[in-house]
Design a protein around this motif. Structure first.
Motif, mmCIF file in Angstrom:
data_model
loop_
_atom_site.group_PDB
_atom_site.id
_atom_site.type_symbol
_atom_site.label_atom_id
_atom_site.label_comp_id
_atom_site.label_asym_id
_atom_site.label_seq_id
_atom_site.Cartn_x
_atom_site.Cartn_y
_atom_site.Cartn_z
ATOM 1 N N ILE A 78 -37.202 30.517 -71.221
ATOM 2 C CA ILE A 78 -38.222 31.755 -71.275
ATOM 3 C C ILE A 78 -37.447 32.945 -70.769
ATOM 4 C CG2 ILE A 78 -40.115 32.113 -69.745
ATOM 5 C CD1 ILE A 78 -40.759 30.041 -71.870
ATOM 6 N N CYS A 95 -47.962 29.340 -62.815
ATOM 7 C CA CYS A 95 -46.620 28.821 -62.850
ATOM 8 C C CYS A 95 -46.494 27.591 -62.020
ATOM 9 C CB CYS A 95 -45.652 30.020 -62.663
ATOM 10 S SG CYS A 95 -43.782 29.100 -62.610
ATOM 11 N N PRO A 96 -46.331 26.305 -62.376
ATOM 12 C CA PRO A 96 -46.060 25.322 -61.541
ATOM 13 C C PRO A 96 -44.911 25.198 -60.650
ATOM 14 C CG PRO A 96 -45.627 24.584 -63.851
ATOM 15 C CD PRO A 96 -45.943 26.156 -63.785
ATOM 16 N N THR A 97 -43.851 26.013 -60.879
ATOM 17 C CA THR A 97 -42.635 25.796 -60.117
ATOM 18 C C THR A 97 -42.328 26.971 -59.265
ATOM 19 O OG1 THR A 97 -41.470 26.690 -61.986
ATOM 20 C CG2 THR A 97 -41.796 24.235 -61.982
ATOM 21 N N ALA A 99 -41.442 29.846 -60.610
ATOM 22 C CA ALA A 99 -40.133 30.364 -61.608
ATOM 23 C C ALA A 99 -40.723 31.828 -61.590
ATOM 24 C CB ALA A 99 -39.924 29.800 -62.622
ATOM 25 N N LEU A 100 -41.887 32.134 -61.927
ATOM 26 C CA LEU A 100 -42.381 33.513 -61.761
ATOM 27 C C LEU A 100 -43.262 33.446 -60.470
ATOM 28 C CD1 LEU A 100 -43.669 33.653 -65.419
ATOM 29 C CD2 LEU A 100 -42.550 35.470 -64.260
ATOM 30 N N PHE A 111 -38.729 36.784 -61.606
ATOM 31 C CA PHE A 111 -38.458 35.594 -62.613
ATOM 32 C C PHE A 111 -37.130 34.751 -62.006
ATOM 33 C CE2 PHE A 111 -36.962 33.532 -66.618
ATOM 34 C CZ PHE A 111 -37.838 32.494 -66.471
ATOM 35 N N CYS A 116 -37.248 27.397 -63.870
ATOM 36 C CA CYS A 116 -38.475 27.112 -64.999
ATOM 37 C C CYS A 116 -38.194 25.883 -65.738
ATOM 38 C CB CYS A 116 -38.130 28.317 -65.983
ATOM 39 S SG CYS A 116 -39.219 28.280 -67.449
ATOM 40 N N VAL A 117 -39.371 25.065 -65.962
ATOM 41 C CA VAL A 117 -39.102 23.915 -66.849
ATOM 42 C C VAL A 117 -39.672 24.161 -68.216
ATOM 43 C CG1 VAL A 117 -39.516 22.653 -64.642
ATOM 44 C CG2 VAL A 117 -41.470 23.232 -65.736
ATOM 45 N N VAL A 118 -39.994 25.280 -68.554
ATOM 46 C CA VAL A 118 -40.416 25.681 -70.107
ATOM 47 C C VAL A 118 -41.742 24.999 -70.485
ATOM 48 C CG1 VAL A 118 -39.667 26.009 -72.247
ATOM 49 C CG2 VAL A 118 -37.958 25.860 -70.484
ATOM 50 N N CYS A 119 -42.611 24.917 -69.573
ATOM 51 C CA CYS A 119 -44.113 24.404 -69.547
ATOM 52 C C CYS A 119 -44.927 25.416 -70.794
ATOM 53 C CB CYS A 119 -44.872 24.463 -68.283
ATOM 54 S SG CYS A 119 -45.174 25.734 -67.650
ATOM 55 N N GLU A 120 -44.642 26.503 -70.748
ATOM 56 C CA GLU A 120 -45.209 27.580 -71.586
ATOM 57 C C GLU A 120 -46.534 28.210 -71.128
ATOM 58 O OE1 GLU A 120 -45.034 26.227 -75.467
ATOM 59 O OE2 GLU A 120 -42.971 26.293 -75.920
ATOM 60 N N ARG A 121 -47.020 27.788 -69.929
ATOM 61 C CA ARG A 121 -48.211 28.335 -69.422
ATOM 62 C C ARG A 121 -48.159 29.827 -69.352
ATOM 63 N NH1 ARG A 121 -49.761 24.338 -64.387
ATOM 64 N NH2 ARG A 121 -49.331 22.650 -65.353
ATOM 65 N N CYS A 122 -46.909 30.188 -68.966
ATOM 66 C CA CYS A 122 -46.933 31.813 -68.861
ATOM 67 C C CYS A 122 -47.284 32.491 -70.126
ATOM 68 C CB CYS A 122 -45.817 32.220 -68.137
ATOM 69 S SG CYS A 122 -44.283 31.724 -68.840
HETATM 70 S S1 SF4 Z 1 -42.707 28.374 -68.540
HETATM 71 FE FE1 SF4 Z 1 -43.803 27.495 -67.159
HETATM 72 S S2 SF4 Z 1 -42.203 26.896 -65.565
HETATM 73 FE FE2 SF4 Z 1 -41.722 28.433 -66.795
HETATM 74 S S3 SF4 Z 1 -42.072 30.343 -65.923
HETATM 75 FE FE3 SF4 Z 1 -43.472 29.957 -67.444
HETATM 76 S S4 SF4 Z 1 -45.266 29.000 -66.178
HETATM 77 FE FE4 SF4 Z 1 -43.312 28.978 -64.921
#
Ligand code: SF4
Ligand code: SF4
Length: 139
Positions: A78, A95-97, A99-100, A111, A116-122
């Motif tokens: 990301i 963002c669950p972690t 990272a943001l 950031f 970042c665990v690349v969950c793609e929510r952002c």
């Molecule tokens: S991809 Fe997920 S963990 Fe990474 S910055 Fe976005 S919300 Fe946070």
């Protein structure tokens, strides 16, 4: 069950074969196409997410390789585009972690790629499209 993102690289000689439907019909592999660059009689490539039982996945990958298709693992990163960020803070809530995250007391968004665990929510939650996914193929 395996769920894996890979890059498929097709030699020009086989690029018109319907590999995705063969994977589904013969090997029970569900392929979601994330990106595709396929043209008649030219080398092509496709970024796909493959989902299958382990045994089916192995058989399907063997089939691709016997047909000359190169299967490469895909890593995704990301990227935060600071200059596009409007500092709205929406991503810091989803963002669950962390990272943001919101730096205090300055109240500016930052950031940390290592968290970042690349969950793609952002990616979906950023109204300014200030977050992008970068695909890196290895091997
Ligand atoms: S991809 Fe997920 S963990 Fe990474 S910055 Fe976005 S919300 Fe946070
Ligand atoms: S949601 Fe997008 S614009 Fe808003 S703070 Fe996060 S990265 Fe910046």
């Amino acid at each position: 069950m395996i769920k894996r993102k890979v890059v498929l690289r097709f030699p020009a000689s086989v690029v018109e074969h319907p590999f995705i439907s063969t994977l589904a019909k013969e090997y029970n592999i569900v392929a979601s196409i994330l990106k595709a660059n396929i043209n008649p009689r030219k080398e092509g490539n496709m970024v796909v997410e493959l989902t299958a039982e382990d045994i089916d996945y192995e058989k399907g990958m063997d089939f691709l390789q016997t047909r000359g298709v190169l299967v490469q693992p895909l890593e995704q990163q990301i990227i935060w585009l600071e200059d596009r960020c409007t500092q709205c803070g929406a991503c810091t809530v989803i963002c669950p972690t962390n990272a943001l995250w919101m730096k205090r007391p300055e109240m500016t968004v930052s950031f940390c790629s290592e968290k970042c665990v690349v969950c793609e929510r952002c990616l979906k939650g950023c109204p300014a499209r200030a977050v992008e996914a970068l695909y890196l193929s290895g091997e």
